[in-house]
Every structure is written in structure tokens, then in C-alpha cells.
Design an enzyme around this catalytic site. Structure first.
Site, PDB file in Angstrom:
ATOM      1  N   LYS A   1     -13.580  -1.290   5.983  1.00  0.00           N
ATOM      2  CA  LYS A   1     -14.135  -2.172   4.962  1.00  0.00           C
ATOM      3  C   LYS A   1     -15.195  -3.107   5.529  1.00  0.00           C
ATOM      4  O   LYS A   1     -16.302  -3.197   5.007  1.00  0.00           O
ATOM      5  CB  LYS A   1     -13.012  -2.998   4.313  1.00  0.00           C
ATOM      6  CG  LYS A   1     -12.368  -2.332   3.112  1.00  0.00           C
ATOM      7  CD  LYS A   1     -11.590  -1.092   3.481  1.00  0.00           C
ATOM      8  CE  LYS A   1     -10.893  -0.481   2.273  1.00  0.00           C
ATOM      9  NZ  LYS A   1     -10.077   0.689   2.656  1.00  0.00           N
TER      10      LYS A   1
ATOM     11  N   TRP B   1       0.847  -1.186   0.000  1.00  0.00           N
ATOM     12  CA  TRP B   1       0.000   0.000   0.000  1.00  0.00           C
ATOM     13  C   TRP B   1       0.886   1.240   0.000  1.00  0.00           C
ATOM     14  O   TRP B   1       1.824   1.348   0.806  1.00  0.00           O
ATOM     15  CB  TRP B   1      -0.891  -0.018   1.233  1.00  0.00           C
ATOM     16  CG  TRP B   1      -1.866   1.116   1.349  1.00  0.00           C
ATOM     17  CD1 TRP B   1      -2.637   1.620   0.358  1.00  0.00           C
ATOM     18  CD2 TRP B   1      -2.181   1.850   2.542  1.00  0.00           C
ATOM     19  NE1 TRP B   1      -3.422   2.642   0.857  1.00  0.00           N
ATOM     20  CE2 TRP B   1      -3.160   2.804   2.182  1.00  0.00           C
ATOM     21  CE3 TRP B   1      -1.733   1.790   3.862  1.00  0.00           C
ATOM     22  CZ2 TRP B   1      -3.702   3.701   3.110  1.00  0.00           C
ATOM     23  CZ3 TRP B   1      -2.268   2.670   4.779  1.00  0.00           C
ATOM     24  CH2 TRP B   1      -3.244   3.608   4.409  1.00  0.00           C
TER      25      TRP B   1
ATOM     26  N   ASP C   1      -0.626  -5.393   9.226  1.00  0.00           N
ATOM     27  CA  ASP C   1      -1.669  -4.478   8.780  1.00  0.00           C
ATOM     28  C   ASP C   1      -2.875  -5.327   8.378  1.00  0.00           C
ATOM     29  O   ASP C   1      -2.841  -6.046   7.383  1.00  0.00           O
ATOM     30  CB  ASP C   1      -1.169  -3.648   7.591  1.00  0.00           C
ATOM     31  CG  ASP C   1      -2.177  -2.588   7.140  1.00  0.00           C
ATOM     32  OD1 ASP C   1      -3.309  -2.580   7.674  1.00  0.00           O
ATOM     33  OD2 ASP C   1      -1.839  -1.793   6.248  1.00  0.00           O
TER      34      ASP C   1
END
Length: 394
Positions: free
Chosen positions: A244, A128, A209
Site C-alpha cells: 500500500k 482480515w 500485522d
């Protein structure tokens, strides 16, 4: 003073948003921004979230401050979701609420400078984009390790394990818990065990993460890696997000969880986290955290949320399968897309191909050809597949 500032480099995601807004085609498709969309192309508010918000409106009597640690019920529910309430890891861990997964990552990175001064942070290639920005802002030394081969659509596992032999005791290894962003390619159980062994030998600290819990195989399945690390290693750090899996994007709901060798060690680390959080944001926003805490603390709502999460996961996997089916005549084999998980995929297209998709086919994605497959639906997936196939050899 301000006039002397250089013109900053444009953010690629924000720039993509502007290009999409300027596209007047009724057939335009946004595969850039990382949000879940339903079959109607909407970013929904979950029914369980709506129910929790109604409950908050009716019962919340005060907006007083909490501490820098945030909502205690939320923090406890997060640890339970990650490890199980009866686990040893639950007892050995402490959680601090943060403004989104990004806030949790930054808090964790600032903490690393205190806990492991002089250590390096190993991050996967690709990863990311914001990982690099956050580490630079926190003043961490970064080492890149190979993870994914865009050309073949496969993990570079052997190259990764070779690179990780350089880990030392003060170092930190950044890992994606599931639904790797941007590739969608995850470690399997053997991979997690191999990495855990490597970390055990080196003494390096795993920093996971976990932004997409429940979007890969399921809530229990997606915690395999972090639970293994917590069972076999003395210390683990986890940055998790509810953006999410609860679709609480702009409510900024995240958490940093630390697992120590024992409860006393975790308490000591927690006390070091408090002044860092105080300096960063003083107190995290409560609304989204209160929503999550209520849903996870109510057996019926929690069961309904799990069903909503399963429906999102199933739809994404269905779209992946349809995309592969309709890409059958492309210049390359895209079968790897159906084996990967989560919202993102790296299509391996050239910048010219990405530009052609945007300008001629009104299909928008980042310049790296990272595509958010959740932006597709049954009505547009075949057209988009044909467009991708038409530019695959550019």
C-alpha cells in the site's frame, strides 16, 4: 484423480472482481478490491518508484541469488522505518524479506509453531479474512476475541480486554498495527498501553500485522503501537508490507521482523527462520525490495516518497469526510467513518442492501459491506452516498 475433487468454495474477492468486470455500466464503482486509487480512478505507480526503477535499470549488474533472508539493504531499511536506526529495538531486531505481507504472516505463523509449540493464536473479530486461512494452513489453534461492533461503529474495547485475560504464556496475540482491516477502527494510545500491560502480565507474544504503515496518521504516528511493545516487552513479531504505502501490489514486497530480548536471542530466532523461508519460497523476489531499499536509502527520494504517501493519506481522509457529509440524510449516523482511518470501512449493510447497491446502483463491495473508500473520488462520492443512504434500512 482430479475429477474426484469437490468444487471449491469461490473466493469472495475474486468473485467480486468478475461481477465488476461483467457490469457494463459506465458509472460502476469498485469499492471491493483493496488497492489505492487516485482521483482519476487509477492505481498509480509512484514517481519515486519510477525513479528507483530507472536507477536499477542503469546500475544493476546481476540477477544472482541472495539468501533466503532476501535483500539486506531492504531488511535494514525496514527495521529503521519501524523503530528508528538509533533505537534499542533496531539493535535487538532482525528482518527477513518475504513475498508480500501475506508471505511474512505465513512465515511468522510457521515460526510460532517452533518458538511456542502448543500455544494458541488470538485473532480479532472481525479481521482480515486471510488471517484465518493462513493460521489454518500453518496448523495453529485459533481463539477469536471481540474487537469491533459493526452496528455502532465502535471498538468493543471492554469486551476485548476481558477476553484477553485468558492469554497464557505460550499464546500469541494478533494485532493490527493501524488501519484495521476491515473496520478502519484503530486502538488509541491508551488502548495500546492497556494491551501492552496485559501482554506483560501474561507473557503472551504480540504478533502485529502492519500492512498500512503511513496510511492512518503518518509514519511516526503509525509506529506508536509497535514501538511501545518493543520498549516494554522482551519479544515482538511484526509482519509488514509495502503493497500500500509504495503501491507495489503485484511486486510482493513484505518483511517479517522479530524483536528479541537481546541481539543474541534475535540471532537465534533468525537462524530458525532461515530453513522455514527456504522451504516456503527459497528466496523472495528482489525487484520491489530493491526499489524500496533505494528509495529509503536516498534522502531526497525518501523525502519525496513521504510526500507521496502523505498525499494518498490526505486524499483518503478527505473522501471519508465527504462521504459522511453526503450521508447526512441516511437512516443511520455514519459519522464514525470520518473518525476511522485507512482504506476500509464496514458500512453495516445487509446482504440484500449490498446486492441492491450492485444490481441497481452499480456500486460493488464485499457481501459483508466492507467498502474500500479509496475507490471513491470527488466525482462519484455524492452519488455513491445517495445510493448507500437509499439502502441503509433494507
Amino acid at each position: 484423480m482430479f475429477s474426484d475433487l469437490a468444487v471449491p468454495k469461490a473466493d469472495p474477492i475474486l468473485g467480486l472482481t468478475q461481477l465488476f468486470a461483467a457490469d457494463s455500466s459506465p458509472e460502476k464503482v469498485d469499492l471491493g478490491i483493496g488497492v489505492y486509487k487516485d482521483e482519476a480512478g487509477e492505481v498509480p505507480v509512484l514517481a519515486t518508484v519510477k525513479a528507483a526503477e530507472r536507477w536499477l535499470t542503469e546500475t544493476q549488474m546481476s540477477k544472482r541469488y541472495f539468501s533466503s533472508a532476501g535483500n539486506d539493504a531492504f531488511n535494514s531499511a525496514t527495521r529503521s522505518l519501524l523503530f528508528g536506526a538509533q533505537s534499542d529495538a533496531f539493535t535487538r531486531s532482525r528482518t527477513v524479506q518475504a513475498p508480500g505481507g501475506t508471505g511474512a504472516l505465513r512465515l511468522g505463523m510457521d515460526f510460532l509453531r517452533v518458538a511456542r509449540p502448543g500455544g494458541r493464536v488470538f485473532i480479532p473479530t472481525p479481521t482480515w479474512t486471510n488471517h484465518g486461512h493462513l493460521l489454518a494452513a500453518a496448523g495453529c489453534e485459533v481463539v477469536n476475541y471481540p474487537y469491533y461492533d459493526v452496528a455502532t461503529g465502535k471498538l468493543r474495547f471492554d469486551a476485548m480486554m476481558e477476553a484477553l485475560q485468558d492469554l497464557a504464556a505460550k499464546d500469541v496475540l494478533l494485532l493490527h498495527g493501524c488501519c484495521h482491516n476491515p473496520s478502519g477502527a484503530d486502538l488509541d494510545a491508551d488502548g495500546w498501553r492497556a494491551i501492552t500491560d496485559t501482554l506483560g502480565r501474561s507473557g503472551a507474544l504480540p504478533f502485529v500485522d502492519l500492512a498500512y504503515l503511513g496510511f492512518a496518521e503518518g509514519l511516526e504516528e503509525d509506529t506508536y503501537g509497535i514501538r511501545l511493545l518493543a520498549r516494554r516487552l522482551p519479544e515482538v513479531v511484526i509482519a509488514s508490507s509495502y503493497s500500500k504505502n509504495f503501491a507495489l501490489y503485484r511486486d510482493r514486497v513484505g518483511a517479517l521482523t522479530i524483536v528479541g530480548a537481546n541481539a543474541a536471542d534475535s540471532d537465534r530466532a533468525y537462524e530458525h527462520l532461515m530453513p522455514l523461508a527456504r522451504a516456503l519460497w527459497s528466496m523472495p523476489p528482489d525487484h520491489g525490495a530493491a526499489v524500496v531499499a533505494h528509495v529509503l536509502g536516498d534522502a531526497l527520494l525518501a523525502a519525496d516518497w513521504r510526500q507521496e504517501l502523505a498525499e494518498m493519506r490526505t486524499r483518503i481522509n478527505m473522501i471519508r469526510a465527504l462521504l459522511v457529509k453526503h450521508l447526512g440524510g441516511a437512516a443511520r449516523d455514519y459519522a464514525f467513518l470520518s473518525r476511522q482511518r485507512g482504506m476500509f470501512a464496514l458500512l453495516g449493510l445487509s446482504p440484500e442492501a449490498v446486492r441492491t447497491l450492485r444490481e441497481e446502483h452499480h456500486v460493488h463491495m464485499t457481501g459483508t459491506s466492507r467498502a474500500n473508500v479509496a475507490g471513491l473520488n470527488i466525482a462519484n462520492v455524492e452519488r455513491v452516498a445517495r445510493a448507500i443512504a437509499s439502502v441503509s434500512d433494507l
